[in-house]
Design a protein around this motif. Structure first.
Motif, PDB file in Angstrom:
ATOM      1  N   PHE A 224       8.759  -7.874   3.543  1.00  0.00           N
ATOM      2  CA  PHE A 224       8.801  -7.814   1.944  1.00  0.00           C
ATOM      3  C   PHE A 224       7.633  -8.448   1.589  1.00  0.00           C
ATOM      4  CE2 PHE A 224      13.684  -7.683   2.944  1.00  0.00           C
ATOM      5  CZ  PHE A 224      13.682  -6.769   2.483  1.00  0.00           C
ATOM      6  N   PRO A 225       7.010  -7.913   0.524  1.00  0.00           N
ATOM      7  CA  PRO A 225       5.691  -8.414  -0.211  1.00  0.00           C
ATOM      8  C   PRO A 225       6.077  -9.740  -0.514  1.00  0.00           C
ATOM      9  CG  PRO A 225       6.430  -6.842  -1.419  1.00  0.00           C
ATOM     10  CD  PRO A 225       7.494  -6.655  -0.233  1.00  0.00           C
ATOM     11  N   ASP A 226       4.732 -10.739  -0.675  1.00  0.00           N
ATOM     12  CA  ASP A 226       4.840 -11.989  -1.298  1.00  0.00           C
ATOM     13  C   ASP A 226       4.973 -11.988  -2.777  1.00  0.00           C
ATOM     14  OD1 ASP A 226       4.836 -13.129   1.328  1.00  0.00           O
ATOM     15  OD2 ASP A 226       2.757 -12.953   1.399  1.00  0.00           O
ATOM     16  N   ASN A 227       4.208 -10.917  -3.318  1.00  0.00           N
ATOM     17  CA  ASN A 227       4.262 -10.645  -4.736  1.00  0.00           C
ATOM     18  C   ASN A 227       5.415 -10.111  -5.061  1.00  0.00           C
ATOM     19  OD1 ASN A 227       3.168  -8.890  -2.958  1.00  0.00           O
ATOM     20  ND2 ASN A 227       2.163  -7.731  -4.569  1.00  0.00           N
ATOM     21  N   PRO A 228       5.725  -9.700  -6.388  1.00  0.00           N
ATOM     22  CA  PRO A 228       6.852  -8.822  -7.015  1.00  0.00           C
ATOM     23  C   PRO A 228       7.124  -7.738  -6.251  1.00  0.00           C
ATOM     24  CG  PRO A 228       5.599  -9.892  -8.657  1.00  0.00           C
ATOM     25  CD  PRO A 228       4.927 -10.231  -7.469  1.00  0.00           C
ATOM     26  N   LEU A 229       8.222  -7.329  -5.963  1.00  0.00           N
ATOM     27  CA  LEU A 229       8.333  -5.944  -5.197  1.00  0.00           C
ATOM     28  C   LEU A 229       7.863  -4.901  -5.694  1.00  0.00           C
ATOM     29  CD1 LEU A 229      12.320  -6.157  -4.590  1.00  0.00           C
ATOM     30  CD2 LEU A 229      10.291  -6.832  -3.276  1.00  0.00           C
ATOM     31  N   THR A 230       7.739  -4.694  -7.104  1.00  0.00           N
ATOM     32  CA  THR A 230       7.043  -3.357  -7.700  1.00  0.00           C
ATOM     33  C   THR A 230       5.393  -3.607  -7.494  1.00  0.00           C
ATOM     34  OG1 THR A 230       6.889  -4.598  -9.847  1.00  0.00           O
ATOM     35  CG2 THR A 230       8.860  -2.997  -9.357  1.00  0.00           C
ATOM     36  N   ALA A 231       4.831  -4.721  -6.982  1.00  0.00           N
ATOM     37  CA  ALA A 231       3.331  -4.609  -6.673  1.00  0.00           C
ATOM     38  C   ALA A 231       3.176  -4.023  -5.595  1.00  0.00           C
ATOM     39  CB  ALA A 231       2.862  -5.995  -7.165  1.00  0.00           C
ATOM     40  N   LEU A 232       4.286  -3.998  -4.643  1.00  0.00           N
ATOM     41  CA  LEU A 232       4.141  -3.423  -3.147  1.00  0.00           C
ATOM     42  C   LEU A 232       3.441  -4.224  -2.154  1.00  0.00           C
ATOM     43  CD1 LEU A 232       3.827   0.445  -4.100  1.00  0.00           C
ATOM     44  CD2 LEU A 232       5.752  -0.732  -3.647  1.00  0.00           C
ATOM     45  N   HIS A 233       2.821  -3.686  -1.080  1.00  0.00           N
ATOM     46  CA  HIS A 233       2.256  -4.408  -0.106  1.00  0.00           C
ATOM     47  C   HIS A 233       0.753  -4.123  -0.417  1.00  0.00           C
ATOM     48  CE1 HIS A 233       6.307  -3.614   1.454  1.00  0.00           C
ATOM     49  NE2 HIS A 233       6.044  -4.868   2.268  1.00  0.00           N
ATOM     50  N   ASN A 234       0.082  -5.132  -0.715  1.00  0.00           N
ATOM     51  CA  ASN A 234      -1.504  -4.890  -0.760  1.00  0.00           C
ATOM     52  C   ASN A 234      -2.173  -5.644   0.441  1.00  0.00           C
ATOM     53  OD1 ASN A 234      -1.061  -7.538  -1.399  1.00  0.00           O
ATOM     54  ND2 ASN A 234      -1.781  -7.567  -3.524  1.00  0.00           N
ATOM     55  N   ASP A 235      -1.481  -6.374   1.337  1.00  0.00           N
ATOM     56  CA  ASP A 235      -2.089  -6.769   2.465  1.00  0.00           C
ATOM     57  C   ASP A 235      -2.670  -5.849   3.567  1.00  0.00           C
ATOM     58  OD1 ASP A 235      -1.610  -8.142   5.584  1.00  0.00           O
ATOM     59  OD2 ASP A 235      -2.182  -9.585   4.291  1.00  0.00           O
ATOM     60  N   GLU A 236      -3.660  -5.728   4.123  1.00  0.00           N
ATOM     61  CA  GLU A 236      -4.342  -4.656   5.023  1.00  0.00           C
ATOM     62  C   GLU A 236      -3.430  -4.650   6.225  1.00  0.00           C
ATOM     63  OE1 GLU A 236      -7.928  -4.325   8.170  1.00  0.00           O
ATOM     64  OE2 GLU A 236      -8.334  -5.464   6.210  1.00  0.00           O
ATOM     65  N   LYS A 237      -2.928  -5.968   6.612  1.00  0.00           N
ATOM     66  CA  LYS A 237      -1.839  -5.840   7.904  1.00  0.00           C
ATOM     67  C   LYS A 237      -0.709  -5.070   7.796  1.00  0.00           C
ATOM     68  CE  LYS A 237       0.726  -8.712  11.146  1.00  0.00           C
ATOM     69  NZ  LYS A 237       1.326 -10.286  11.246  1.00  0.00           N
ATOM     70  N   ASP A 238       0.047  -5.418   6.461  1.00  0.00           N
ATOM     71  CA  ASP A 238       0.937  -4.391   6.242  1.00  0.00           C
ATOM     72  C   ASP A 238       0.797  -2.987   5.941  1.00  0.00           C
ATOM     73  OD1 ASP A 238       2.528  -6.988   6.001  1.00  0.00           O
ATOM     74  OD2 ASP A 238       2.234  -7.233   3.931  1.00  0.00           O
ATOM     75  N   SER A 239      -0.404  -2.957   5.334  1.00  0.00           N
ATOM     76  CA  SER A 239      -0.648  -1.298   4.790  1.00  0.00           C
ATOM     77  C   SER A 239      -0.807  -0.616   6.102  1.00  0.00           C
ATOM     78  CB  SER A 239      -1.834  -1.395   4.160  1.00  0.00           C
ATOM     79  OG  SER A 239      -1.861  -1.951   2.684  1.00  0.00           O
ATOM     80  N   LYS A 240      -1.538  -1.026   7.178  1.00  0.00           N
ATOM     81  CA  LYS A 240      -1.636  -0.508   8.570  1.00  0.00           C
ATOM     82  C   LYS A 240      -0.555  -0.149   9.088  1.00  0.00           C
ATOM     83  CE  LYS A 240      -6.427  -1.974   9.521  1.00  0.00           C
ATOM     84  NZ  LYS A 240      -7.273  -2.565  10.454  1.00  0.00           N
ATOM     85  N   ASN A 241       0.614  -0.463   8.728  1.00  0.00           N
ATOM     86  CA  ASN A 241       1.891   0.065   9.466  1.00  0.00           C
ATOM     87  C   ASN A 241       2.961   0.898   8.613  1.00  0.00           C
ATOM     88  OD1 ASN A 241       1.528  -1.280  11.964  1.00  0.00           O
ATOM     89  ND2 ASN A 241       1.418  -3.281  11.051  1.00  0.00           N
ATOM     90  N   ILE A 242       2.503   1.099   7.262  1.00  0.00           N
ATOM     91  CA  ILE A 242       3.410   1.739   6.460  1.00  0.00           C
ATOM     92  C   ILE A 242       2.938   3.178   6.307  1.00  0.00           C
ATOM     93  CG2 ILE A 242       3.803   2.330   3.886  1.00  0.00           C
ATOM     94  CD1 ILE A 242       3.294  -0.876   3.367  1.00  0.00           C
ATOM     95  N   LYS A 243       3.983   4.024   6.701  1.00  0.00           N
ATOM     96  CA  LYS A 243       3.981   5.420   6.821  1.00  0.00           C
ATOM     97  C   LYS A 243       4.252   6.077   5.432  1.00  0.00           C
ATOM     98  CE  LYS A 243       3.336   9.053   9.655  1.00  0.00           C
ATOM     99  NZ  LYS A 243       2.044   9.508  10.054  1.00  0.00           N
ATOM    100  N   ALA A 244       5.233   5.660   4.677  1.00  0.00           N
ATOM    101  CA  ALA A 244       5.304   6.274   3.599  1.00  0.00           C
ATOM    102  C   ALA A 244       5.932   5.328   2.543  1.00  0.00           C
ATOM    103  CB  ALA A 244       6.369   7.278   3.768  1.00  0.00           C
TER     104      ALA A 244
END
Length: 119
Positions: A68-88
């Motif tokens: 889960f993101p460290d920021n509010p859920l609706t802000a989604l994932h803005n970390d590069e490490k997370d983004s590199k593993n998100i397919k959709a």
């Protein structure tokens, strides 16, 4: 649909100021899953996510990278490490009917989103 293509990992609710809630649900998907396969899955499970304000379904390519993101859920994932593993990412707004799937050919860091409305 093959049950091995998409596997639910965890869900988290975040209470809003208006006493409603936002929920994020994390999934693991096979790296080669197609847009049509994820779209079909989202269409079939949409009725299961009709509570709360926002429902956000995030599809990760590796189960050990799903978090889960460290920021509010609706802000989604803005970390590069997370983004590199998100397919959709599938976002449902149960208040106004907004329902959109963002699919990434490679991942959300390197690929442009192919955005599809889900009815």
């Amino acid at each position: 649909m093959d049950k091995n293509l998409i596997k639910k990992i965890d869900s988290k609710q975040e209470i809003r100021n208006d006493a409603d809630y936002n929920q994020m649900t994390l999934f693991e998907v096979k790296e080669d899953i197609s847009l049509e396969q994820i779209k079909s899955y989202c269409s079939s499970v949409k009725p299961n996510y009709n509570n709360g304000y926002f429902q956000i379904l995030v599809f990760f390519k590796k189960p050990n990278s799903a978090r889960f993101p460290d920021n509010p859920l609706t802000a989604l994932h803005n970390d590069e490490k997370d983004s590199k593993n998100i397919k959709a990412v599938y976002t449902i707004n149960n208040i106004n009917g907004y329902s959109k799937l963002d699919y990434y050919e490679n991942n959300s860091f390197e690929s442009l989103a192919q955005s599809i409305e889900i009815q």
